[in-house]
Motif scaffolding. Structure first.
Motif, PDB file in Angstrom:
ATOM      1  N   GLU A  97      93.255   0.383  66.522  1.00 15.40           N
ATOM      2  CA  GLU A  97      92.014  -0.669  66.772  1.00 15.40           C
ATOM      3  C   GLU A  97      92.876  -2.013  67.121  1.00 15.40           C
ATOM      4  OE1 GLU A  97      89.470  -0.898  63.613  1.00 15.40           O
ATOM      5  OE2 GLU A  97      90.746  -1.834  62.156  1.00 15.40           O
ATOM      6  N   LEU A  98      92.124  -2.676  67.999  1.00 11.67           N
ATOM      7  CA  LEU A  98      92.683  -3.866  68.540  1.00 11.67           C
ATOM      8  C   LEU A  98      91.472  -4.638  69.124  1.00 11.67           C
ATOM      9  CD1 LEU A  98      94.773  -5.922  68.669  1.00 11.67           C
ATOM     10  CD2 LEU A  98      95.476  -5.119  70.834  1.00 11.67           C
ATOM     11  N   GLN A 114      88.396   0.272  70.097  1.00 15.51           N
ATOM     12  CA  GLN A 114      87.309   0.261  68.924  1.00 15.51           C
ATOM     13  C   GLN A 114      87.114   1.857  68.682  1.00 15.51           C
ATOM     14  OE1 GLN A 114      84.288  -2.953  68.474  1.00 15.51           O
ATOM     15  NE2 GLN A 114      84.761  -3.007  70.578  1.00 15.51           N
ATOM     16  N   GLN A 115      86.695   2.262  67.300  1.00 14.44           N
ATOM     17  CA  GLN A 115      86.179   3.383  66.880  1.00 14.44           C
ATOM     18  C   GLN A 115      84.792   2.993  66.051  1.00 14.44           C
ATOM     19  OE1 GLN A 115      88.770   5.805  64.445  1.00 14.44           O
ATOM     20  NE2 GLN A 115      90.744   4.743  64.877  1.00 14.44           N
ATOM     21  N   VAL A 116      84.034   3.921  66.711  1.00 11.03           N
ATOM     22  CA  VAL A 116      82.377   4.166  66.315  1.00 11.03           C
ATOM     23  C   VAL A 116      82.074   5.318  65.614  1.00 11.03           C
ATOM     24  CG1 VAL A 116      80.063   3.960  67.183  1.00 11.03           C
ATOM     25  CG2 VAL A 116      81.745   2.378  68.054  1.00 11.03           C
ATOM     26  N   VAL A 117      81.626   5.244  64.465  1.00  6.05           N
ATOM     27  CA  VAL A 117      81.382   6.584  63.892  1.00  6.05           C
ATOM     28  C   VAL A 117      79.883   6.763  63.793  1.00  6.05           C
ATOM     29  CG1 VAL A 117      81.593   7.799  61.723  1.00  6.05           C
ATOM     30  CG2 VAL A 117      83.617   6.371  62.487  1.00  6.05           C
ATOM     31  N   VAL A 130      81.080   9.393  70.279  1.00  3.63           N
ATOM     32  CA  VAL A 130      81.484   8.432  71.084  1.00  3.63           C
ATOM     33  C   VAL A 130      82.838   8.188  71.516  1.00  3.63           C
ATOM     34  CG1 VAL A 130      81.539   5.556  71.133  1.00  3.63           C
ATOM     35  CG2 VAL A 130      79.500   6.734  70.325  1.00  3.63           C
ATOM     36  N   ASN A 131      83.675   8.619  70.389  1.00  2.00           N
ATOM     37  CA  ASN A 131      85.177   8.615  70.538  1.00  2.00           C
ATOM     38  C   ASN A 131      85.731   9.834  70.666  1.00  2.00           C
ATOM     39  OD1 ASN A 131      84.680   6.035  68.936  1.00  2.00           O
ATOM     40  ND2 ASN A 131      86.377   5.500  69.696  1.00  2.00           N
ATOM     41  N   ASP A 145      91.508   9.776  60.933  1.00  2.00           N
ATOM     42  CA  ASP A 145      93.055   9.743  61.152  1.00  2.00           C
ATOM     43  C   ASP A 145      93.444  10.257  62.839  1.00  2.00           C
ATOM     44  OD1 ASP A 145      93.749   8.704  59.081  1.00  2.00           O
ATOM     45  OD2 ASP A 145      94.070  10.502  57.951  1.00  2.00           O
ATOM     46  N   TYR A 146      92.591  11.070  63.280  1.00  4.87           N
ATOM     47  CA  TYR A 146      92.888  11.773  64.855  1.00  4.87           C
ATOM     48  C   TYR A 146      91.542  11.097  65.591  1.00  4.87           C
ATOM     49  CZ  TYR A 146      89.999  15.933  63.560  1.00  4.87           C
ATOM     50  OH  TYR A 146      89.097  16.683  62.901  1.00  4.87           O
ATOM     51  N   ARG A 147      90.690  10.468  65.222  1.00  6.38           N
ATOM     52  CA  ARG A 147      89.895   9.900  66.321  1.00  6.38           C
ATOM     53  C   ARG A 147      90.541   8.779  67.108  1.00  6.38           C
ATOM     54  NH1 ARG A 147      86.418   8.619  62.807  1.00  6.38           N
ATOM     55  NH2 ARG A 147      84.567  10.090  63.101  1.00  6.38           N
ATOM     56  N   LYS A 148      90.309   8.940  68.442  1.00 11.32           N
ATOM     57  CA  LYS A 148      91.108   8.023  69.179  1.00 11.32           C
ATOM     58  C   LYS A 148      90.139   6.680  69.532  1.00 11.32           C
ATOM     59  CE  LYS A 148      92.520   9.599  73.145  1.00 11.32           C
ATOM     60  NZ  LYS A 148      92.623  10.461  74.540  1.00 11.32           N
ATOM     61  N   PRO A 149      90.672   5.607  69.681  1.00  6.00           N
ATOM     62  CA  PRO A 149      90.023   4.307  70.008  1.00  6.00           C
ATOM     63  C   PRO A 149      89.861   4.235  71.378  1.00  6.00           C
ATOM     64  CG  PRO A 149      92.470   3.861  69.223  1.00  6.00           C
ATOM     65  CD  PRO A 149      92.140   5.200  69.002  1.00  6.00           C
TER      66      PRO A 149
END
Length: 427
Positions: A97-98, A114-117, A130-131, A145-149
């Motif tokens: 994330e950044l 970003q990551q959205v859950v 979303v991701n 751990d393997y969801r892509k931002p």
């Protein structure tokens, strides 16, 4: 990559505008070792580690959050793996994330990677679309751990008991399947098709405002109930393969498969209801009216059909002392399905997990099993335990077992059963 570099160049200098003492840093170094149980080559599928650096900065004007990760795996310095796999996985680096965030009136606005859950499921995706995902290690790690931002503009607004989240993703990013010739190369096409067709390069959506993705979540909690509604106008993160036919120079027919991505709309809902006595009932449902599917037969019209799809999940959690037991049932329904489809109409999946702590929170343990209820009885069983003698060190030991048919979701990795060890130092 060019976009990531530009984003980093724009955001990171903001952190230099104030003294380094105002930045909170956190880092960890992990050393990993994983060995095959069933004699697959090479003996060790992982000989490496990872270094993670996190930082946050809060000022009167904005907040900055970042997490970068470097991974290396010397097991890929082995001819058992393809050159593409060695190049991709022996060394790699990415941002987890950044992004920069700022409160504007009653909104919290954030922009960056970003990551959205979304949703209430345990390590399964029903409305959590979303991701995209990075399947280099298949589904063995935790989903986070393997969801892509992805590059995203997100807004969050709170009014009384309601919260609204909106998001815009300007550039489409698909799921990343493991490189051909790697440890967890996943077979997405029937090998018999590749004897008939020539596989063409992917056709991805162009980078334009019209190709952006839009989403919203509306949530409320009341009387022991969590209620969430979702809408996402985006792209299917997995490609489908269009059949193309042309006449060659000698009047022979040239058959090709064109991987392409399609727009889709998802409308969903998720609930969690406390039943008391440590029991929580969860449910999710996603309706995609415009899913695209491949046909498993030769079709001069392209071999693609559009049908509505419903994906649903129900789960039950039970908390007992320091343990959480979770059971889930998940299935999908494809409208107007027939035997020419390349996928089954239903794909019932059951999961169970038990996660707990002991020794005053120093020992974390988890056992989980996922099983497709069909003739081949596809199954993944995972065990792991982590001992943390203090706040600096963590020692983890685990195992992963696959079973099922040769071409099944889990069965194709039946010879990839493994035991693994990780030592982590936090700074």
């Amino acid at each position: 990559m060019r976009c990531l570099i530009l984003l980093s160049a724009c955001i990171i200098p903001l952190s230099l505008s104030t003294t380094a003492q105002e930045i909170d840093w956190d880092a960890s170094l992990g050393l990993n070792l994983a060995a095959h149980i069933d004699g697959a080559e090479p003996d060790f599928s992982e000989q490496g580690g990872d270094f993670t650096l996190k930082f946050t900065q809060d000022t009167r004007h904005y907040s900055l959050t970042g997490e970068g990760r470097v991974r290396w795996n010397d097991a890929y310095n082995n001819s058992e793996y393809s050159e593409a796999a060695r190049d991709a996985y022996e060394w790699s680096a990415d941002w987890r994330e950044l992004y920069i965030a700022k409160d504007i009136n009653d909104w919290n606005i954030s922009f960056g990677l970003q990551q959205v859950v979304w949703g209430k499921a345990d390590n399964l995706r029903v409305v959590d679309l979303v991701n995209p995902l990075d399947y280099r290690d298949f589904v063995l790690p935790d989903l986070n751990d393997y969801r892509k931002p992805v590059l995203m503009l997100k807004g969050e607004y709170y009014l009384a008991d309601w919260s609204l989240q909106t998001l815009y993703i300007p550039f489409f990013e698909p799921n990343d399947f493991a490189e051909p010739g790697s440890e967890y190369e996943y077979v997405t096409l029937d090998p018999a098709l590749l004897e008939i067709f020539t596989l063409l390069p992917e056709d991805r959506p162009g980078r334009s405002f019209n190709n952006g993705e839009f989403g919203a979540q509306l949530a409320r909690s009341f009387s022991g109930i969590d209620l969430n509604f979702f809408a996402l106008y985006g792209w299917d993160d997995n490609p489908v393969y269009r059949q193309l036919y042309a006449l060659g120079d000698e009047s022979n027919i040239i058959a090709s498969l064109q991987p392409e991505y399609h727009r889709q709309t998802m409308l969903g809902a998720a609930t969690a209801y406390s039943l008391g006595n440590g029991l929580v009932l969860r449910s999710e449902v996603a309706v995609i009216p415009d899913s695209i599917y491949m046909l498993g037969v030769l079709d001069a019209a392209g071999g693609l059909v559009e049908q509505a799809t419903i994906n649903a999940l129900v789960g039950l959690d039970y908390s007992w002392r320091d343990w959480l037991f979770s059971a889930q049932a998940n299935d999908r329904y494809i409208d107007n399905w027939n035997s020419e489809f390349s996928v089954e109409k239903n794909q019932p999946l059951l999961t169970f997990s038990a996660t707990g702590q002991s020794f005053s929170g120093r020992l974390d343990s988890r056992i989980s099993v996922a099983r497709f209820i069909e003739e081949s009885n596809e199954q993944l069983l995972q065990l792991r335990t982590t001992w943390k003698p203090d706040d600096r060190w963590a020692y983890s030991l685990g195992a992963d077992w696959f079973s099922g048919g040769v071409g099944g979701v889990f069965g194709q990795f039946e010879n990839k059963d493994r035991v693994w060890l990780k030592v982590q130092r936090n700074f």
